[in-house]
Design a protein around this motif. Structure first.
Motif, mmCIF file in Angstrom:
data_model
loop_
_atom_site.group_PDB
_atom_site.id
_atom_site.type_symbol
_atom_site.label_atom_id
_atom_site.label_comp_id
_atom_site.label_asym_id
_atom_site.label_seq_id
_atom_site.Cartn_x
_atom_site.Cartn_y
_atom_site.Cartn_z
ATOM 1 N N ASP A 209 -15.299 37.676 12.609
ATOM 2 C CA ASP A 209 -14.065 36.975 12.221
ATOM 3 C C ASP A 209 -12.939 37.251 13.224
ATOM 4 O O ASP A 209 -12.099 36.393 13.484
ATOM 5 C CB ASP A 209 -13.652 37.439 10.820
ATOM 6 C CG ASP A 209 -12.613 36.546 10.181
ATOM 7 O OD1 ASP A 209 -12.230 35.543 10.801
ATOM 8 O OD2 ASP A 209 -12.159 36.860 9.074
ATOM 9 N N HIS B 168 -11.011 39.440 0.783
ATOM 10 C CA HIS B 168 -10.826 39.167 2.211
ATOM 11 C C HIS B 168 -9.427 38.573 2.389
ATOM 12 O O HIS B 168 -9.221 37.370 2.238
ATOM 13 C CB HIS B 168 -11.912 38.184 2.656
ATOM 14 C CG HIS B 168 -11.947 37.898 4.124
ATOM 15 N ND1 HIS B 168 -13.025 38.213 4.915
ATOM 16 C CD2 HIS B 168 -11.051 37.308 4.951
ATOM 17 C CE1 HIS B 168 -12.784 37.834 6.162
ATOM 18 N NE2 HIS B 168 -11.598 37.270 6.208
ATOM 19 N N HIS C 177 -5.743 37.909 4.413
ATOM 20 C CA HIS C 177 -5.070 37.744 5.704
ATOM 21 C C HIS C 177 -3.603 38.121 5.544
ATOM 22 O O HIS C 177 -3.042 37.989 4.453
ATOM 23 C CB HIS C 177 -5.204 36.295 6.194
ATOM 24 C CG HIS C 177 -6.565 35.990 6.752
ATOM 25 N ND1 HIS C 177 -6.857 34.830 7.405
ATOM 26 C CD2 HIS C 177 -7.713 36.714 6.745
ATOM 27 C CE1 HIS C 177 -8.128 34.844 7.793
ATOM 28 N NE2 HIS C 177 -8.671 35.974 7.389
ATOM 29 N N GLY D 234 -8.152 35.595 12.969
ATOM 30 C CA GLY D 234 -7.534 34.839 11.885
ATOM 31 C C GLY D 234 -8.517 33.783 11.460
ATOM 32 O O GLY D 234 -9.617 34.102 11.072
ATOM 33 N N ASN E 113 -6.281 38.987 10.199
ATOM 34 C CA ASN E 113 -7.018 39.675 9.147
ATOM 35 C C ASN E 113 -6.316 40.989 8.846
ATOM 36 O O ASN E 113 -5.604 41.536 9.690
ATOM 37 C CB ASN E 113 -8.423 39.992 9.661
ATOM 38 C CG ASN E 113 -9.336 38.785 9.677
ATOM 39 O OD1 ASN E 113 -9.628 38.209 8.647
ATOM 40 N ND2 ASN E 113 -9.772 38.388 10.867
HETATM 41 MG MG MG Z 1 -10.681 36.394 7.992
#
Ligand code: MG
Length: 309
Positions: free
Chosen positions: A25, A217, A219, A249, A259
């Motif tokens: 990611d 998860h 951000h 991101g 993240n």
């Molecule tokens: Mg992510």
């Protein structure tokens, strides 16, 4: 100070599993193409720092995410990593076949809680996306692999605004019914606040989805990722996704940045006396090393604090 003062907080679990998403990611959103040898070294350094669950790459179409076009090569380079949970993202059956050929032991599938993001990110409706994940799950389970499910846009959508919680619950139930062992609730644009987190966990529990089957998860677009993650932990979620150094991101959602940084999460958890198995100084060194490879400073506050003077 090189480590937080430890004062246990009532209501926190003894241990939290950090699910490291930096190599996938994080790096998929880097403008530069990172050499496969650097990626392999990154993963190995994460392992040495105590990360026990790592999403290493994605078998998405190389034209769509050129940063991860070397997925097969990376897995070959890494070889077997016994005792570790390593996961690769697969968007479809073709991706799964590549992952199987490369020796993957666990795969992850993804769907969107909203129709707009599904159309814009996956290029298909939610119903079509679920037919794809159904096929991927069936073949992966047949091959003896575990499957992790991601639901994106759980707390807000750039096109639709707020997301009805029932829609998220349905998406989670659909992936569990297909055989996913763990579902990660994604705040893809980083807009969630803590009340929403508790509400969603309550609604899921009410339909028989325990928090122990879930991961979160978050951000950090609006600076809420750590607060949301800790709230989820307080409500029974023991797996938290995070990205070393705060890398990455979402390349398909323009407003999504950052993240949750693994170091920021680990500092907070260790301060509350929660064990993660992670060697924070070693992780900070790894993120500092990678930032030097990428030619820019790490966005993690903890990395910056521990590496400045
Ligand atoms: Mg992510």
């Amino acid at each position: 100070m090189r480590a937080p003062q430890v004062v246990p907080l009532a209501g926190m679990p003894r241990q939290v599993s950090v699910f490291e998403v930096g190599p996938r990611d994080g790096l998929q959103n880097e403008p530069t193409l990172v050499p496969v040898a650097t990626k392999a070294q990154f993963v190995r350094r994460l392992v040495s720092a105590g990360l026990a669950a790592i999403e290493t790459t994605s078998f998405v179409h190389p034209g769509r995410v050129p940063q991860l076009a070397d997925a097969d090569e990376l897995l070959r380079e890494l070889g077997p990593l016994p005792g570790l949970r390593t996961v690769v993202l697969v968007p479809n059956l073709r991706g799964l076949d590549r992952a199987l050929a490369a020796g993957a032991t666990e795969v992850a599938v993804f769907i969107s809680a909203t129709e707009s993001f599904s159309q814009n990110n996956l290029g298909c409706s939610r119903a079509q996306a679920l037919r794809v994940t159904q096929q991927v799950c069936a073949r992966a389970l047949d091959a003896g692999l575990a499957v992790r499910g991601y639901v994106s846009m759980c707390f807000g959508d750039p096109w639709e605004g707020s997301v009805p919680v029932g829609q998220v619950v349905e998406a989670v139930q659909a992936l569990l019914a297909q055989g996913c062992t763990q579902i990660s609730l994604g705040d893809t644009v980083g807009v969630a606040t803590t009340g929403q987190v508790v509400e969603l966990l309550r609604e899921l529990d009410a339909v028989g989805v325990p928090a122990s089957r879930l991961a979160v998860h978050f951000h950090d677009t609006y600076g809420q990722a750590l607060a949301n993650s800790l709230t989820a932990v307080q409500h029974g979620v023991w797996t938290v996704d995070a990205s070393a150094g705060g890398l990455g991101g979402c390349p398909f959602a323009a407003s999504a940045t950052g993240n949750l940084a693994t170091e920021d999460l680990v500092w907070a958890l260790h301060g509350m006396g929660v064990d993660t198995g992670i060697d924070l100084p070693a992780l900070v060194q790894t993120s500092g090393w990678l930032a030097a490879q990428l030619g820019r400073p790490s966005p993690s506050r903890v990395v910056r604090a521990l590496t400045s003077g």
